[in-house]
Scaffold this motif. Sequence first.
Motif, short mmCIF file in Angstrom:
data_model
loop_
_atom_site.label_atom_id
_atom_site.label_comp_id
_atom_site.label_asym_id
_atom_site.label_seq_id
_atom_site.Cartn_x
_atom_site.Cartn_y
_atom_site.Cartn_z
N LEU A 27 -57.28 -3.68 -0.52
CA LEU A 27 -56.44 -2.82 -0.01
C LEU A 27 -56.61 -1.43 -0.55
CD1 LEU A 27 -52.82 -4.72 -0.45
CD2 LEU A 27 -54.46 -4.43 1.47
N THR A 28 -57.72 -1.36 -1.30
CA THR A 28 -58.38 0.04 -1.65
C THR A 28 -59.82 0.14 -1.85
OG1 THR A 28 -58.46 -0.45 -4.20
CG2 THR A 28 -56.23 0.00 -3.28
N VAL A 29 -60.39 1.29 -2.24
CA VAL A 29 -61.95 1.31 -2.22
C VAL A 29 -62.32 1.38 -3.81
CG1 VAL A 29 -62.20 2.42 0.02
CG2 VAL A 29 -61.72 3.87 -2.37
N LEU A 30 -61.21 1.16 -4.64
CA LEU A 30 -61.45 1.08 -6.02
C LEU A 30 -62.49 -0.09 -6.57
CD1 LEU A 30 -58.12 1.64 -7.28
CD2 LEU A 30 -59.63 3.40 -7.13
N PRO A 31 -63.35 0.42 -7.51
CA PRO A 31 -64.62 -0.68 -7.64
C PRO A 31 -64.05 -1.85 -8.48
CG PRO A 31 -64.62 1.21 -9.12
CD PRO A 31 -63.39 1.84 -8.16
#
Length: 270
Positions: A27-31
């Motif tokens: 749901l996010t582009v966080l690594p």
Amino acid sequence: MNDAAAPSGPSPSPTLGDAMRFAFGTLTVLPVRLRRWDRPAARGGMLCAPVAGLVIGLASAALGTALLLLDSGPLLAAVATTAVPAALTRGLHLDGLADTADGLGSGKPAEDALRIMKQSDIGPFGVITLLFTLLAQVAAFAHLYERGWAHGAAAAVVAAVTARCALTLTARPGIPPARPDGLGAAVAGTVPLPAAAATAAAVIALATALGTHTGLPGALHSALAALLALATGEATLRRCRYRFGGITGDVFGAVAETTGLVAVVVLAVG
């Protein structure tokens, strides 16, 4: 939202870390590295979806508030607040909204509509839907920031968390996937109804608490915004299920975006 291969086979119960990684990884582009892609992990991930929304909402509120306090004006703060969720999700929810609008607007049978939704381009229905959705978000946030930074910041968090709570509810039993593969197939029916209801209650309670900065009327207003937003997400889900025969990753994106939009618009009214 983009689709991926569906999980298969029995798996052990996921840890909280597995659930968080699934939520933030999808749901996010966080690594965040996904270590599991199976239905138990999907269940935990969908239950943790509002936590991902909380992080996105806080980041959105922080940038908007910072710009407002730097005397940028409510409009620029509103644009920044709207842009942060798009950036932190790589625009996947907005893309899902546009694709779903094209599928619904095509008026074609489910199989043809799903094929239209999988195409890489965006049609006229998608463009118009994106345009007015983003304009409405910016206008609503600008109005809220005109009242003060706390109004805009609280709305950013309520909208982001409620939008992801709608995804939790979408993953409850009885909602089939429209395709045998993809994100829809991965998460469809994974979240037990009592757990989904408890998550929704917790999100409404959080929305109520965030509205207390303006007293009891503000708390009730914020709770109402969350309830109406979730109801709109449910209506969107039902329409998509009727037209497409189930859910896809794009439908998840559409449900999230419509839910978040209604939350911030209701908060801006009154």
